[in-house]
Enzyme design. Structure first.
Site, mmCIF file in Angstrom:
data_model
loop_
_atom_site.group_PDB
_atom_site.id
_atom_site.type_symbol
_atom_site.label_atom_id
_atom_site.label_comp_id
_atom_site.label_asym_id
_atom_site.label_seq_id
_atom_site.Cartn_x
_atom_site.Cartn_y
_atom_site.Cartn_z
ATOM 1 N N HIS A 1 0.851 -1.193 0.000
ATOM 2 C CA HIS A 1 0.000 0.000 0.000
ATOM 3 C C HIS A 1 0.888 1.245 0.000
ATOM 4 O O HIS A 1 1.256 1.750 1.062
ATOM 5 C CB HIS A 1 -0.900 0.015 1.239
ATOM 6 C CG HIS A 1 -1.817 -1.160 1.343
ATOM 7 N ND1 HIS A 1 -1.369 -2.413 1.704
ATOM 8 C CD2 HIS A 1 -3.149 -1.275 1.134
ATOM 9 C CE1 HIS A 1 -2.392 -3.249 1.720
ATOM 10 N NE2 HIS A 1 -3.480 -2.587 1.380
ATOM 11 N N HIS B 1 -3.919 3.021 -3.423
ATOM 12 C CA HIS B 1 -4.158 2.532 -2.060
ATOM 13 C C HIS B 1 -3.507 1.191 -1.791
ATOM 14 O O HIS B 1 -2.707 1.056 -0.865
ATOM 15 C CB HIS B 1 -5.662 2.449 -1.789
ATOM 16 C CG HIS B 1 -6.007 2.129 -0.363
ATOM 17 N ND1 HIS B 1 -5.795 0.885 0.196
ATOM 18 C CD2 HIS B 1 -6.526 2.889 0.623
ATOM 19 C CE1 HIS B 1 -6.172 0.907 1.457
ATOM 20 N NE2 HIS B 1 -6.633 2.105 1.750
ATOM 21 N N GLU C 1 -16.679 -3.402 25.463
ATOM 22 C CA GLU C 1 -15.807 -4.584 25.465
ATOM 23 C C GLU C 1 -14.710 -4.498 24.418
ATOM 24 O O GLU C 1 -13.559 -4.872 24.680
ATOM 25 C CB GLU C 1 -16.626 -5.860 25.242
ATOM 26 C CG GLU C 1 -17.486 -6.280 26.417
ATOM 27 C CD GLU C 1 -18.887 -5.717 26.351
ATOM 28 O OE1 GLU C 1 -19.734 -6.150 27.158
ATOM 29 O OE2 GLU C 1 -19.139 -4.841 25.493
ATOM 30 N N HIS D 1 -27.191 -14.901 26.581
ATOM 31 C CA HIS D 1 -26.112 -14.655 27.523
ATOM 32 C C HIS D 1 -25.396 -15.935 27.953
ATOM 33 O O HIS D 1 -24.409 -15.861 28.692
ATOM 34 C CB HIS D 1 -26.652 -13.943 28.776
ATOM 35 C CG HIS D 1 -26.876 -12.482 28.584
ATOM 36 N ND1 HIS D 1 -27.612 -11.971 27.543
ATOM 37 C CD2 HIS D 1 -26.451 -11.409 29.301
ATOM 38 C CE1 HIS D 1 -27.649 -10.650 27.632
ATOM 39 N NE2 HIS D 1 -26.945 -10.282 28.677
#
Length: 651
Positions: free
Chosen positions: A20, A251, A400, A462
């Site tokens: 890149h 890119h 998280e 959960h």
């Protein structure tokens, strides 16, 4: 000096026929200003603790970093390394890999992770400064991000946390080039990034990234702010390429010989590939040596500290655990054996933390807004706030992704042993960072509670089922599921003693009986061990279990014994450690030739390696349900009676 970066990047990508080049070409001016005028570092002493940290979050532009390291004189980034870009065994991997070369502060590539790491590094600087003083700890963290880093959701969590904590020594340089792989960023994104950062409590600036004076003024202004700063640097991707500059064509692919020749002409760079003129190289090497005097002065300040403080700082930065830190653990284990409590392992974990927090000054905990459920805060730990970083506990919020990435940054910085908690099911939200902890060999402790259907009424969303198996699939990660308070203490000790790998502690919500009757040797260190032997010494059945199901295995053993079937119970808290034991020990524990039954309130994926094709697995075959834990274990037939039924059917 900036053109040296551009052409080393162009030439290395072209030689590799992969890479890149666009971002290094576009951000070369910004990087030159930073490394020449502002970044505090000494290329001859890359591990100087008080250096500024530079994180290339946009890791696909790795040739920017590799070029900088070579030009500034880092010894292990040679011209040959640049010529071997992306080749087998080279230091110059496609994305920066921590440990491959000095000056690479973290592994980047998964976009946004570097930004999360940088937040953790900036937190570590503040934490350590509060403990040792600004004369030893006073540095900045710079992070270069691209559009992709800021599109990824982790960026929201990271910048919100940094803004909340007012991490004013964190400076983010945004390569605002308006181009992504598919084309203009406007194809997919119209977010006003400076306003987003402002809303999160950041100072923001916007500059022409090709105007060195403007860039320098912005960095100077950022260093004077009492907030973290994002500098949006408007750049042209592939700057200098005659026909491809400003387009996605620069890119992720080599420019081609013709385009590079045109760039050489356009930018007035007549030199052959990988040739840097002496005056340019001298200027870069001078920049790399700029911090040597400051590093020497820092040495004198450290030497002036009293021997105890000096040793504590050096040991903490080296990751050494203090002598005698396990004494409180041993006492805790003795009390457990004496009192035999019935307790959830998440509760036992907090009791362990209460024992060791004061003995480990580098230990810094936290939770993703589940402190009372994860039981991750020791009684002695005070919260870290924007105004006071002397505490040892971080309230990460419901973040998280950001928490796990920040913990990697805390560990990478040095001086901090981070741990953080959430529910085991939400390791899915932490998984990219857990994987990078393992890849980078970092001591990070993930405290994951509510580890099975045993959490009960919260239901299948959960209740983790496949998570233990998926975590065990990650190389260099210890997944530990203790069965009682003794094993919990032993697993904590093992996690903290690891120097080059992370750990997951999978802990229960429901109470468990004390099964271990001794507190001496750390049996969990073997990964698995015989908890209860067959009464007549001639076992026909081996029951293997982890965590909460070890108690069920013990109950089943008693029932089998009453029927005249001799069985032993093996507690297997950690597969990875068991695999590291010699073959004779594994055979001694598993009992070859016996019937093997495994119990775990999770997916059985992977258990065949221990029980063989003839063995039987008692556990989950689908998702859970919402009900009290006892009802769920009966519903899904994870019971002693089911074990007995399987044994009778097999024998």
């Amino acid at each position: 000096m900036a053109n040296a970066i551009r052409f080393l990047s162009m030439d290395a990508v072209q030689r590799a026929n992969s890479g890149h080049p666009g971002m290094p070409m576009g951000m070369a001016d910004v990087a030159t200003v930073l490394f020449r005028q502002f970044l505090k570092y000494d290329s001859q002493r890359p591990d100087w603790p008080d250096r500024d940290r530079f994180v290339l979050s946009a890791g696909h532009g790795s040739m920017l970093l590799y070029s900088l390291l070579h030009l500034t004189g880092y010894k292990d980034m040679t011209l040959e390394d640049l010529k071997n870009f992306r080749q087998l065994g080279s230091r110059t991997a496609g994305h920066p890999e921590y440990g491959h070369a000095a000056g690479i502060e973290t592994t980047t590539g998964p976009l946004g992770q570097g930004l999360g790491n940088a937040v953790g590094m900036a937190m570590a600087e503040r934490l350590l400064a509060s403990r040792f003083g600004a004369d030893l700890v006073d540095h900045y963290t710079y992070c270069l991000v691209g559009d992709g880093c800021l599109m990824e959701g982790i960026s929201h969590e990271a910048i919100a946390l940094a803004g909340h904590l007012k991490l004013n020594k964190l400076i983010v340089l945004f390569d605002d080039n308006g181009i992504s792989i598919d084309g203009p960023v406007t194809l997919t994104d119209t977010v006003d990034q400076p306003k987003r950062f402002e809303a999160a409590g950041w100072n923001t600036l916007s500059v022409d990234g090709h105007d060195p004076k403007a860039v320098a003024q912005a960095i100077e202004q950022a260093k004077g702010s009492d907030l973290p700063t994002m500098i949006a640097c408007r750049t042209t991707i592939g700057f200098g390429a005659p026909t491809k500059a400003g387009s996605e064509k620069t890119h992720g692919a080599p420019l081609g010989d013709e385009e590079i020749a045109g760039a050489r002409e356009k930018l007035g760079w007549p030199h052959e590939p990988f040739v840097i003129p002496a005056d340019v190289l001298d200027a870069w090497r001078a920049a790399g040596a700029r911090g040597a005097a400051e590093a020497t002065a820092w040495d004198a300040r450290l030497a002036a500290r009293d021997p105890e403080q000096r040793k504590r700082f050096s040991d903490q930065m080296a990751g050494k655990l203090p002598e005698g830190w396990t004494a409180a653990l041993e006492k805790f284990k003795e009390e457990v054996v004496a009192n035999k409590p019935k307790a959830a392992t998440r509760v036992s974990s907090q009791q362990v933390l209460d024992c060791i927090a004061d003995a480990l000054p580098g230990l810094v905990g936290g939770s993703a807004d589940l402190t009372g459920s994860n039981n991750t805060r020791a009684k002695s730990q005070q919260p870290v706030t924007a105004e006071d970083f002397s505490g040892g506990y971080i309230h990460y919020g419901v973040r998280e992704h950001g928490m796990a990435a920040a913990m990697n940054g805390l560990a990478l910085h040095g001086g901090i042993i981070p741990y953080g908690g959430t529910f085991l099911v939400f390791t899915d939200y932490c998984r990219p960072s857990i994987r990078l902890s393992a890849l980078m060999k970092q001591r990070v402790v993930y405290v994951m509670t509510h580890d099975s259907i045993g959490l009960g009424e919260d239901g299948p969303t959960h209740q983790p089922v496949e998570h233990l198996a998926s975590l065990r699939a990650i190389p260099n990660l210890l997944v530990m599921r203790p069965c009682d308070a003794i094993e919990t203490a032993e697993c904590w000790q093992l996690a903290l003693e690891q120097q080059d790998r992370p750990s997951v502690l999978a802990l229960t919500r429901q109470g468990l009986p004390t099964l271990r009757v001794d507190s001496g040797e750390n049996y969990c260190a073997h990964g698995a061990y015989i908890l209860q032997t067959a009464e007549d010494g001639q076992r026909a059945v081996t029951l293997i279990a982890s965590g909460s199901e070890v108690a069920i295995a013990c109950e089943a053993r008693g029932k089998l014994q009453e029927m005249g079937i001799s069985a032993a119970v093996v507690s297997m808290p950690c597969w990875e450690l068991f695999l590291e034991q010699p073959a004779h020990y594994r055979d001694e524990v598993l009992g070859p030739g016996t019937l093997h039954i495994a119990l775990e309130a999770a997916s059985g994926f992977g258990w065949n390696r221990w029980i063989g094709l003839e063995g039987s697995f008692v556990g989950m075959t689908g998702f859970g349900a919402s009900a009290p834990a006892d009802a769920l274990y009966k519903e899904f037939r994870i019971t002693a009676d089911e074990v007995v039924r399987r044994v009778k059917a097999a024998l």
